[in-house]
Write an enzyme that holds these catalytic residues in place. Structure first.
Site, PDB file in Angstrom:
ATOM      1  N   TYR A  14    -100.468 -22.565 -33.205  1.00  0.00           N
ATOM      2  CA  TYR A  14    -100.211 -21.181 -33.634  1.00  0.00           C
ATOM      3  C   TYR A  14    -100.260 -21.089 -35.159  1.00  0.00           C
ATOM      4  O   TYR A  14    -100.846 -20.157 -35.722  1.00  0.00           O
ATOM      5  CB  TYR A  14     -98.850 -20.732 -33.099  1.00  0.00           C
TER       6      TYR A  14
ATOM      7  N   SER B 112     -98.740 -13.986 -39.588  1.00  0.00           N
ATOM      8  CA  SER B 112     -97.384 -14.474 -39.320  1.00  0.00           C
ATOM      9  C   SER B 112     -96.893 -15.207 -40.557  1.00  0.00           C
ATOM     10  O   SER B 112     -97.698 -15.706 -41.351  1.00  0.00           O
ATOM     11  CB  SER B 112     -97.398 -15.438 -38.133  1.00  0.00           C
TER      12      SER B 112
HETATM   13  N1  LIG Z   1     -92.711 -11.154 -32.558  1.00  0.00           N
HETATM   14  C1  LIG Z   1     -92.712 -11.982 -33.572  1.00  0.00           C
HETATM   15  O1  LIG Z   1     -91.675 -12.586 -33.898  1.00  0.00           O
HETATM   16  C2  LIG Z   1     -93.987 -12.187 -34.387  1.00  0.00           C
HETATM   17  C3  LIG Z   1     -93.877 -12.869 -35.596  1.00  0.00           C
HETATM   18  C4  LIG Z   1     -95.028 -13.076 -36.369  1.00  0.00           C
HETATM   19  C5  LIG Z   1     -96.244 -12.576 -35.932  1.00  0.00           C
HETATM   20  N2  LIG Z   1     -96.307 -11.901 -34.737  1.00  0.00           N
HETATM   21  C6  LIG Z   1     -97.623 -11.395 -34.343  1.00  0.00           C
HETATM   22  O2  LIG Z   1     -97.498 -10.029 -34.024  1.00  0.00           O
HETATM   23  C7  LIG Z   1     -98.529  -9.667 -33.099  1.00  0.00           C
HETATM   24  C8  LIG Z   1     -97.894  -8.882 -31.961  1.00  0.00           C
HETATM   25  O3  LIG Z   1     -97.056  -9.756 -31.232  1.00  0.00           O
HETATM   26  P1  LIG Z   1     -95.732  -9.272 -30.446  1.00  0.00           P
HETATM   27  O4  LIG Z   1     -94.603  -9.973 -31.055  1.00  0.00           O
HETATM   28  O5  LIG Z   1     -95.702  -7.804 -30.345  1.00  0.00           O
HETATM   29  O6  LIG Z   1     -95.987  -9.973 -29.044  1.00  0.00           O
HETATM   30  P2  LIG Z   1     -96.491  -9.393 -27.658  1.00  0.00           P
HETATM   31  O7  LIG Z   1     -95.510  -8.372 -27.173  1.00  0.00           O
HETATM   32  O8  LIG Z   1     -96.793 -10.571 -26.805  1.00  0.00           O
HETATM   33  O9  LIG Z   1     -97.823  -8.622 -28.028  1.00  0.00           O
HETATM   34  C9  LIG Z   1     -99.092  -9.213 -28.074  1.00  0.00           C
HETATM   35  C10 LIG Z   1    -100.087  -8.203 -27.535  1.00  0.00           C
HETATM   36  O10 LIG Z   1    -101.409  -8.736 -27.667  1.00  0.00           O
HETATM   37  C11 LIG Z   1    -102.131  -8.422 -26.503  1.00  0.00           C
HETATM   38  N3  LIG Z   1    -103.162  -9.429 -26.304  1.00  0.00           N
HETATM   39  C12 LIG Z   1    -102.995 -10.754 -26.116  1.00  0.00           C
HETATM   40  N4  LIG Z   1    -104.183 -11.355 -25.943  1.00  0.00           N
HETATM   41  C13 LIG Z   1    -105.127 -10.380 -26.041  1.00  0.00           C
HETATM   42  C14 LIG Z   1    -106.541 -10.372 -25.941  1.00  0.00           C
HETATM   43  N5  LIG Z   1    -107.254 -11.486 -25.712  1.00  0.00           N
HETATM   44  N6  LIG Z   1    -107.186  -9.188 -26.098  1.00  0.00           N
HETATM   45  C15 LIG Z   1    -106.491  -8.057 -26.334  1.00  0.00           C
HETATM   46  N7  LIG Z   1    -105.151  -7.996 -26.415  1.00  0.00           N
HETATM   47  C16 LIG Z   1    -104.480  -9.157 -26.275  1.00  0.00           C
HETATM   48  C17 LIG Z   1    -101.104  -8.401 -25.367  1.00  0.00           C
HETATM   49  O11 LIG Z   1    -101.484  -7.494 -24.324  1.00  0.00           O
HETATM   50  P3  LIG Z   1    -102.310  -7.955 -23.011  1.00  0.00           P
HETATM   51  O12 LIG Z   1    -101.662  -9.230 -22.538  1.00  0.00           O
HETATM   52  O13 LIG Z   1    -102.163  -6.804 -22.075  1.00  0.00           O
HETATM   53  O14 LIG Z   1    -103.713  -8.135 -23.480  1.00  0.00           O
HETATM   54  C18 LIG Z   1     -99.857  -7.888 -26.064  1.00  0.00           C
HETATM   55  O15 LIG Z   1     -99.711  -6.491 -25.915  1.00  0.00           O
HETATM   56  C19 LIG Z   1     -99.199 -10.976 -32.676  1.00  0.00           C
HETATM   57  O16 LIG Z   1    -100.404 -11.142 -33.397  1.00  0.00           O
HETATM   58  C20 LIG Z   1     -98.181 -12.023 -33.081  1.00  0.00           C
HETATM   59  O17 LIG Z   1     -98.772 -13.288 -33.318  1.00  0.00           O
HETATM   60  C21 LIG Z   1     -95.212 -11.692 -33.960  1.00  0.00           C
END
Ligand SMILES: NC(=O)c1ccc[n+]([C@@H]2O[C@H](COP(=O)([O-])OP(=O)(O)OC[C@H]3O[C@@H](n4cnc5c(N)ncnc54)[C@H](OP(=O)(O)O)[C@@H]3O)[C@@H](O)[C@H]2O)c1
Length: 253
Positions: free
Chosen positions: A158, A144
Site C-alpha cells: 500500500y 495517503s
Molecule cells: N480511510 C483512511 O484512513 C484513508 C487514509 C489515507 C488514504 N485513504 C484513501 O482514500 C481513498 C478512499 O478510501 P476510503 O477510506 O473511503 O475507503 P473505502 O470506503 O474502501 O472506499 C474506497 C472506494 O473505492 C472504490 N474502488 C475500489 N476499487 C475500485 C476499482 N477498481 N474501480 C473503481 N472503484 C474502486 C470502492 O467501491 P467499489 O468496491 O464499489 O468499487 C470504494 O467505494 C482511497 O484511495 C484510500 O486509499 C484512506
C-alpha cells in the site's frame, strides 16, 4: 459559505462509500452536478439518493478504474449526461496490509498497483484528454500519508502504491498545467471510514489507538478530508499546482 461549484460538473471515483461519498456530498452541497462512480451500483445509488435528498444533482456511472476502457467510458458518459467535466477526484483505492516486503503476496501487490496506481493513471488520461480540449479543469488525486510522507512496518505494498500516486500527481501537474489542467493531491492519515479500522477493530477501539498514534489524538473526519479536496479543486487554489496536502493530525509532521 458561497457555493463554489454551481453548475460545475464533478466526477468522483470510489464515491459509494467512505471519503469518496463525503467528497461527493460536499461538492453537491456547493452546487455541483456530481457523477458518482465505483464498481458497486448499490452503494453508488445510496450516495446519489443522499445527494438528491440535499436538493443536489447526481448521476451514477459504474466503472472499474483498473480497466482503461471503463475510465474512458466514464468520462464520455459524464460529458453526455451533464455537458462537460470541470473537476475530477481520483479517490478509488484499496488497502492490503499485514505483510513485509519479503513476504508480500504478489496477488495483493498486483491488486494494489492495478487499482491505486494504474487506476489513477487511467483516470488521469481519460480526464485530461477531455479537459485539455475543453478549456481546462482541476483534478485532485487521493493519496495517503502512508508511503509518500511516513512509513510503518507491515504495510509494504500500500505504501509503495501511494508513494507512486503522490509522485504521479507532481509529474502530471507539471506536464499539464500549461494546458489549463491543474492537478494536486490530498494525503489523508487515518480517517473516518472502514479502511482505517484494523481487522476486527471497533470504532471505539480505533479512537483509543489514535490517542497514542496521532499527535492530534484522533482520526480526521470525512468532512475534513472533503474540505481539503474542495479547496484544491476550487478557484481559491487557482495557483496551487502539484501540491500534496497532508491531512493526518501531525503524524508525519
Ligand atoms: N480511510 C483512511 O484512513 C484513508 C487514509 C489515507 C488514504 N485513504 C484513501 O482514500 C481513498 C478512499 O478510501 P476510503 O477510506 O473511503 O475507503 P473505502 O470506503 O474502501 O472506499 C474506497 C472506494 O473505492 C472504490 N474502488 C475500489 N476499487 C475500485 C476499482 N477498481 N474501480 C473503481 N472503484 C474502486 C470502492 O467501491 P467499489 O468496491 O464499489 O468499487 C470504494 O467505494 C482511497 O484511495 C484510500 O486509499 C484512506
Amino acid at each position: 459559505m458561497p457555493a463554489r461549484f454551481t453548475d460545475r460538473t464533478v466526477l468522483v471515483t470510489g464515491a459509494g462509500t467512505g471519503l469518496g461519498r463525503a467528497v461527493a456530498l460536499a461538492f453537491a452541497a456547493e452546487g455541483a452536478k456530481v457523477v458518482v462512480s465505483g464498481r458497486s451500483a448499490a452503494t453508488l445509488d445510496e450516495t446519489a439518493l443522499l445527494i438528491e435528498a440535499l436538493g443536489g444533482t447526481a448521476a451514477v456511472v459504474t466503472a472499474d478504474v483498473s480497466r482503461a476502457e471503463d475510465t474512458r467510458r466514464l468520462v464520455r458518459e459524464t460529458v453526455e449526461t451533464f455537458g462537460g467535466l470541470d473537476v475530477a477526484v481520483n479517490n478509488a483505492g484499496v488497502f492490503r496490509g499485514g505483510a513485509s516486503a519479503a513476504d508480500f503476496p504478489l496477488e495483493d501487490w498486483h491488486t494494489l498497483l492495478d487499482t491505486n496506481v494504474t487506476g489513477v493513471l487511467h483516470s488521469l488520461q481519460a480526464e485530461i484528454a477531455h479537459m485539455r480540449a475543453h478549456g481546462g479543469g482541476a483534478i485532485v488525486n487521493v493519496s495517503s500519508n502512508l508511503g509518500p510522507h511516513v512509513r510503518i512496518p507491515g504495510v509494504f505494498g500500500y505504501q509503495v502504491s501511494k508513494a507512486a500516486v503522490s509522485a504521479m500527481t507532481r509529474a502530471a501537474a507539471l506536464d499539464h498545467i500549461a494546458e489549463g489542467v491543474r492537478i494536486n493531491a490530498v494525503s489523508p492519515g487515518a480517517s473516518e471510514s472502514a479502511m482505517s479500522l484494523r481487522p476486527g477493530e471497533t470504532e471505539a477501539e480505533r479512537a483509543v489507538r489514535m490517542k497514542d498514534e496521532s499527535p492530534l489524538g484522533r482520526i480526521s473526519t470525512a468532512s475534513e478530508v472533503a474540505a481539503a479536496v474542495l479547496y484544491l479543486a476550487s478557484e481559491d487554489a487557482g495557483s496551487v499546482v502539484g501540491a500534496d496536502l497532508v491531512i493526518d493530525g501531525g503524524v508525519s509532521a
